[in-house]
Enzyme design. Structure first.
Site, PDB file in Angstrom:
ATOM      1  N   VAL A 222       0.839  -1.209   0.000  1.00 51.17           N
ATOM      2  CA  VAL A 222       0.000   0.000   0.000  1.00 51.17           C
ATOM      3  C   VAL A 222       0.867   1.249   0.000  1.00 51.17           C
ATOM      4  O   VAL A 222       0.564   2.239  -0.660  1.00 51.17           O
ATOM      5  CB  VAL A 222      -0.957  -0.004   1.210  1.00 51.17           C
ATOM      6  CG1 VAL A 222      -1.681   1.317   1.328  1.00 51.17           C
ATOM      7  CG2 VAL A 222      -1.950  -1.156   1.087  1.00 51.17           C
TER       8      VAL A 222
ATOM      9  N   ILE B 152       2.643   1.499  -3.585  1.00 49.82           N
ATOM     10  CA  ILE B 152       1.755   1.897  -4.675  1.00 49.82           C
ATOM     11  C   ILE B 152       1.460   3.392  -4.525  1.00 49.82           C
ATOM     12  O   ILE B 152       1.046   3.838  -3.450  1.00 49.82           O
ATOM     13  CB  ILE B 152       0.453   1.091  -4.655  1.00 49.82           C
ATOM     14  CG1 ILE B 152       0.738  -0.352  -5.104  1.00 49.82           C
ATOM     15  CG2 ILE B 152      -0.593   1.710  -5.562  1.00 49.82           C
ATOM     16  CD1 ILE B 152      -0.471  -1.252  -5.084  1.00 49.82           C
TER      17      ILE B 152
ATOM     18  N   GLU C 161      -0.587   5.795  -4.278  1.00 56.69           N
ATOM     19  CA  GLU C 161      -2.004   6.156  -4.249  1.00 56.69           C
ATOM     20  C   GLU C 161      -2.218   7.657  -4.333  1.00 56.69           C
ATOM     21  O   GLU C 161      -3.277   8.134  -4.737  1.00 56.69           O
ATOM     22  CB  GLU C 161      -2.669   5.588  -2.987  1.00 56.69           C
ATOM     23  CG  GLU C 161      -2.301   6.290  -1.690  1.00 56.69           C
ATOM     24  CD  GLU C 161      -1.044   5.717  -1.074  1.00 56.69           C
ATOM     25  OE1 GLU C 161      -0.724   6.092   0.054  1.00 56.69           O
ATOM     26  OE2 GLU C 161      -0.386   4.878  -1.727  1.00 56.69           O
TER      27      GLU C 161
ATOM     28  N   ASP D 187      -3.798  29.248 -38.350  1.00 50.59           N
ATOM     29  CA  ASP D 187      -4.497  30.002 -39.380  1.00 50.59           C
ATOM     30  C   ASP D 187      -3.879  31.399 -39.435  1.00 50.59           C
ATOM     31  O   ASP D 187      -3.155  31.803 -38.520  1.00 50.59           O
ATOM     32  CB  ASP D 187      -5.983  30.077 -39.017  1.00 50.59           C
ATOM     33  CG  ASP D 187      -6.827  30.616 -40.155  1.00 50.59           C
ATOM     34  OD1 ASP D 187      -6.355  30.610 -41.309  1.00 50.59           O
ATOM     35  OD2 ASP D 187      -7.953  31.068 -39.893  1.00 50.59           O
TER      36      ASP D 187
ATOM     37  N   ASN E 191      10.052   5.539  -1.985  1.00 49.08           N
ATOM     38  CA  ASN E 191       9.510   4.189  -1.864  1.00 49.08           C
ATOM     39  C   ASN E 191      10.592   3.125  -2.062  1.00 49.08           C
ATOM     40  O   ASN E 191      10.619   2.094  -1.375  1.00 49.08           O
ATOM     41  CB  ASN E 191       8.378   3.968  -2.864  1.00 49.08           C
ATOM     42  CG  ASN E 191       7.142   4.788  -2.514  1.00 49.08           C
ATOM     43  OD1 ASN E 191       7.027   5.273  -1.389  1.00 49.08           O
ATOM     44  ND2 ASN E 191       6.241   4.945  -3.466  1.00 49.08           N
TER      45      ASN E 191
ATOM     46  N   ASN F 119       4.103   6.924   5.098  1.00 56.10           N
ATOM     47  CA  ASN F 119       3.571   7.199   3.767  1.00 56.10           C
ATOM     48  C   ASN F 119       2.684   8.447   3.770  1.00 56.10           C
ATOM     49  O   ASN F 119       2.693   9.247   2.836  1.00 56.10           O
ATOM     50  CB  ASN F 119       2.778   5.982   3.282  1.00 56.10           C
ATOM     51  CG  ASN F 119       2.376   6.096   1.824  1.00 56.10           C
ATOM     52  OD1 ASN F 119       3.213   6.357   0.975  1.00 56.10           O
ATOM     53  ND2 ASN F 119       1.100   5.912   1.545  1.00 56.10           N
TER      54      ASN F 119
END
Length: 910
Positions: A284, A287, A289, A331, A716, A744
């Site tokens: 967790v 990852i 999040e 243009d 991480n 985290n």
């Protein structure tokens, strides 16, 4: 019998068109009109109807990162970590809500830019002229139009008096198109169908009666609008990159967490439940999040910054995409230029040349000769030219409204753009010199026609009747036999004619529209302006009319070139005009000449095989008289070569390429609704220069996403490495599952938000565009990640080894503080991977500083608050120990500074 709206009505006579449309000159009856309304529906485009909030909200969940988070929530739920489940679901909802509100606000802003007035039309019903809403028109209706009217439907011209229309929004042609009723060849191109009137264009001069041939989606405008639905909107390159990033980080997270489980359970034989909890917590934590929310915040900040600079973002990812484009297709009319014709130069009969300052319809400006300001009072030739400019036209200038800061805004205008330019010229002189021109009484007017190539106005000036004439210089010169000079009237010799013709050719090569001005005395009994009396004229001079570039466009094009962005002009205008404007704004070099490849190409010159077409597109930067299909073909070829392209435009004819482009950029003021709906970004100030500022913001967005991703990966990777090494060494787990999740939260969850607000450093516009295939996460960052991981790992292991004899909880507390503080300090490194944090200012980003303070306070609270320290099983460390750990954690900054210094030295030596 049903009416065929796709029939080539331009190829048949007026009578045949009426018969085919089952109509008659005095119009339809109410009953027949009602029946046709039921059969054909309303005269409106079936386009985007408002905003669907539900679909807009659900659209926020179309992301691989969201899928990864849902899986992570499922794993946490299976393991019984309901707090983690709630946190992850909260992150998902936060991301969706933030994205929804940003895009919802953008759509509201776009709608606010659109005209809220209902269009009306003058229609013959039951033989009587009525004013109805344009949406009530049906095929076969007889409509009447006057100067200034917007054309409500495609129609076949029945009768016209001196009729000219402006079709720039449909065909790209900036000059008025003269209309007539004669049938044409069936294969005639859209821009040359001079007996047809088109929905979305307007009447510049004269009046008309026409029969409606097509309404709604069957009109030329409607066909382009509907064709957009068949153009598949590809997944944006940025979404592809973030999906690859999510897969990369998910793979790393799953791989490392699996390694932790295998080492802990099989290699060290720890208890299954304990290993499972730590593995889930590690998964967790690993990852990302927070990444979807951070990416959304980065994009939102970029979008808000762009909005402050008049670029409204309709789709989040286009914020970053604009910073990655390598080609801009633009243009000309209304994008590079003002789409406002202005007299820039005057060449008088006495041989003097006068420059006219000021652009647009505002009467601010002055007359200059050889760089010096002059007055017209001392020059009778200039006075006469100004008199003709003022009186020989049917244009009107309204009163200017108050602009921002009390400045005078441009007035509303009606009439032929060239006549408006002449009127503004006269008004500029009159604004400086009151009473300069005598009182004039207009008696009659002879409108312009393509056959005679001039217009004339019969006036009375101080008791003398004169015929004032404006027209094509060649025609006026041919009809003149005298010339007005300061000394009076002189014979118009061949030498003088040649001199005038040379000046005419010189100006034409500069994309000026040149008009000749002359006059002739008329008999006092004359009361009608007659074409056969326009002869033996007195030549006065010529005016050079330009469609000037927008302010800042030259600098913007130059900045694009410095940023490695190729600018290509794709316009419906004339070849010579396009090349001249391209040279003026810097798309073409000022001294560029014809070489192997021409400077400019037009539609018919692109009718070659695919290989030749691709070669021309790769080497030519000005394309003129191009159709929407050719614009689309050019865009698709450039994309096939790996370019990320942005397409700018304002007309209906730009819409297909706007939608197909990686980033479609529409003009918000002059842009059509179809163009806006096909785009991802709308410029609320219609300024091409705004694009360059938006490109810079887009590049900052990519940098911030990349730096935030690197931060997450570095922290991480270092975090998981600590677990792997301690397991291999046979030590206890360095952190519990709840401690892992708190780390985290207080590092990744707080500091990454500060990184999202970082502004660009250095001259970001001197770098080349980011290639299409470059990933957010690539090999270039591997050395830095490994270096930082070694530093973090070394400090964490040293702390754990030092405090382990004092007990596992004390050792885990020390590791918790070390890991948290090194990650927090690493945030300062990640503000720029190129420049020193001390060089950019360690306190220059207040949001990073606020996040730093918040993160440190959260760590102290959880360690030193009795209740929380009990929940998380922390032991209080002595303040001295805490300060030592704090100082040692700054080692990540010093190591990173050395790494950046060495990297810069290597680049300098390359």
């Amino acid at each position: 019998m049903a009416i065929e709206q796709k029939f080539p009505y331009h190829s048949v006579t007026v009578e045949e068109a009426l018969e085919k449309l089952q109509s008659q000159p005095d119009g339809l009856t109410d009953e027949e009109a009602k029946r046709r309304q039921q059969e054909y529906g309303p005269n409106e485009l079936t386009g985007k109807e408002g905003i669907n909030p539900i679909l807009l909200f659900l659209n926020q969940f179309k992301d691989f990162l969201i899928l990864v988070l849902v899986i992570a929530a499922g794993v946490a739920w299976y393991a019984g970590h309901m707090v983690d489940v709630y946190v992850i679901l909260g992150v998902i909802m936060f991301n969706a809500v933030l994205g929804f509100f940003q895009e919802y606000r953008a759509e509201k802003a776009i709608q606010a830019l659109k005209s809220m007035l209902k269009q009306e039309a003058k229609v013959l019903r039951n033989g009587q002229l009525r004013t109805l809403e344009a949406r009530e028109l049906v095929p076969g209706d007889i409509i009447q139009l006057e100067e200034g009217d917007s054309i409500p439907a495609d129609a076949r011209l029945i009768r016209g008096k001196n009729l000219q229309t402006i079709e720039a929004s449909l065909t790209g042609e900036s000059l008025p198109i003269e209309k007539h009723t004669e049938p044409l060849d069936e294969k005639t191109n859209l821009g040359d169908k001079t007996n047809m009137l088109w929905k979305g264009t307007h009447v510049a001069r004269g009046s008309a009666t026409a029969v409606v041939a097509a309404i709604g989606g069957a009109t030329e405008l409607g066909k382009i609008s509907q064709s957009l639905g068949s153009i598949k909107a590809t997944t944006t390159n940025f979404r592809k990159k973030t999906e690859r990033l999510a897969k990369q980080m998910a793979f790393i997270a799953i791989g490392t967490s699996t390694l932790v489980f295998l080492l802990g359970y099989f290699y060290r034989d720890y208890a299954f439940e304990e290993v499972l909890l730590v593995t889930v917590a590690t998964l967790v934590s690993s990852i990302p999040e927070g990444l979807p929310a951070v990416i959304t915040i980065v994009l939102a900040i970029g979008a808000n910054r762009m909005a402050k600079q008049n670029a409204i973002t309709r789709e989040f990812t286009s914020t970053e995409m604009l910073g990655s484009v390598s080609v801009i297709l633009t243009d000309k009319t209304g994008t590079l230029t003002k789409s406002v014709l202005t007299v820039g130069s005057v060449y008088l009969g006495d041989g003097s040349e006068v420059e006219v300052s000021g652009t647009g319809y505002a009467v601010d400006g002055e007359l200059r000769h050889e760089g010096q300001s002059i007055t017209a009072a001392d020059n009778p030739v200039l006075q006469k030219l100004l008199l003709i400019s003022k009186e020989c036209n049917n244009a009107h200038l309204g009163k200017p409204k108050a602009g921002e800061g009390g400045k005078s805004a441009e007035p509303e205008v009606t009439g032929d753009p060239t006549e408006v330019a002449l009127l503004v010229l006269a008004k500029k002189a009159l604004a400086k010199e009151k009473g300069l021109l005598p009182e004039v009484k207009q008696i009659d007017d002879l409108p312009f026609s393509s056959e005679q190539k001039f217009r004339a106005t019969l006036v009375e000036v101080e008791g003398q009747r004169e015929l004032l004439v404006v027209g094509a210089p060649e025609k006026i010169l041919k009809l003149s036999n005298r010339i007005l000079t300061k000394q009076g009237l002189q014979e118009l010799t061949e030498e003088l004619r040649l001199r005038i013709q040379n000046k005419n050719d010189e100006w034409a090569d500069k994309a000026m529209r040149v008009l000749g001005l002359a006059y002739v005395e008329a008999d006092a009994s004359n009361s009608v302006a007659k074409a056969d009396e326009v002869k033996n004229l007195v030549w006065v001079g010529i005016t050079g009319i330009v469609d000037p570039p927008r302010t800042g466009v030259q600098e913007a094009v130059s900045d694009c070139k410095s940023a490695g962005i190729r600018v290509i002009m794709v316009t419906g205008d004339h070849k010579k005009t396009g090349a001249a404007i391209a040279r003026e704004v810097g798309i073409l070099d000022a001294d560029a000449g014809e070489g192997k490849y021409p400077l400019a190409l037009q539609e018919d010159e692109l009718e070659v095989d695919d290989r030749q077409f691709e070669e021309l597109v790769d080497h030519v930067s000005v394309f003129t008289r191009v159709s929407p299909n050719t614009k689309l073909r050019i865009a698709e070829h450039l994309q096939s070569k790996g370019h990320l392209i942005a397409m700018t435009g304002d007309g209906v004819n730009d819409a297909p390429a706007l939608k197909r482009a990686d980033v479609g950029i529409a003009m918000g003021i002059r842009g059509t609704d179809v163009a806006k709906d096909a785009s991802q970004i709308v410029l609320s100030d219609d300024n091409f220069a705004t694009i360059v500022r938006a490109v810079r913001e887009g590049r900052i967005v990519f940098q911030n996403v990349r730096q935030t991703s690197f931060f997450l990966l570095t922290t991480n990777f270092a975090f998981v490495s600590v677990f792997i090494i301690t397991i291999i060494l046979g030590w206890p787990f360095p952190l519990t599952a709840t401690q892992i999740l708190w780390v985290n939260l207080v590092t990744d969850g707080v500091m990454e938000l500060g990184l999202a607000t970082e502004r660009g450093h250095g001259d970001i516009m001197k770098h080349k565009p980011i290639p299409r295939d470059v990933n957010i996460l690539d090999r270039s960052v591997v050395p830095y990640i490994l270096l930082m991981s070694v530093v973090m790992l070394g400090l964490a292991l040293a702390s754990f080894a030092y405090y382990l004899p004092q007990g596992e909880e004390t050792a885990r507390t020390a590791v918790f503080i070390v890991i948290s503080m090194t990650q927090v300090f690493n945030t300062f490194n990640m503000r720029s991977l190129e420049y020193s944090v001390f060089g950019i200012g360690i306190f220059s980003n207040k949001y990073v500083n606020m996040a730093f303070i918040a993160s440190v306070l959260l760590q102290l609270i959880v360690v030193y608050t009795p209740f929380l320290s009990g929940v998380f099983r922390f032991e209080k460390l002595p303040i001295v120990d805490l300060l030592i750990i704090f100082v040692l954690s700054t080692l990540v900054i010093w190591v990173a500074e050395i790494y950046k210094w060495v990297s810069r030295k290597k680049l300098d030596n390359v």
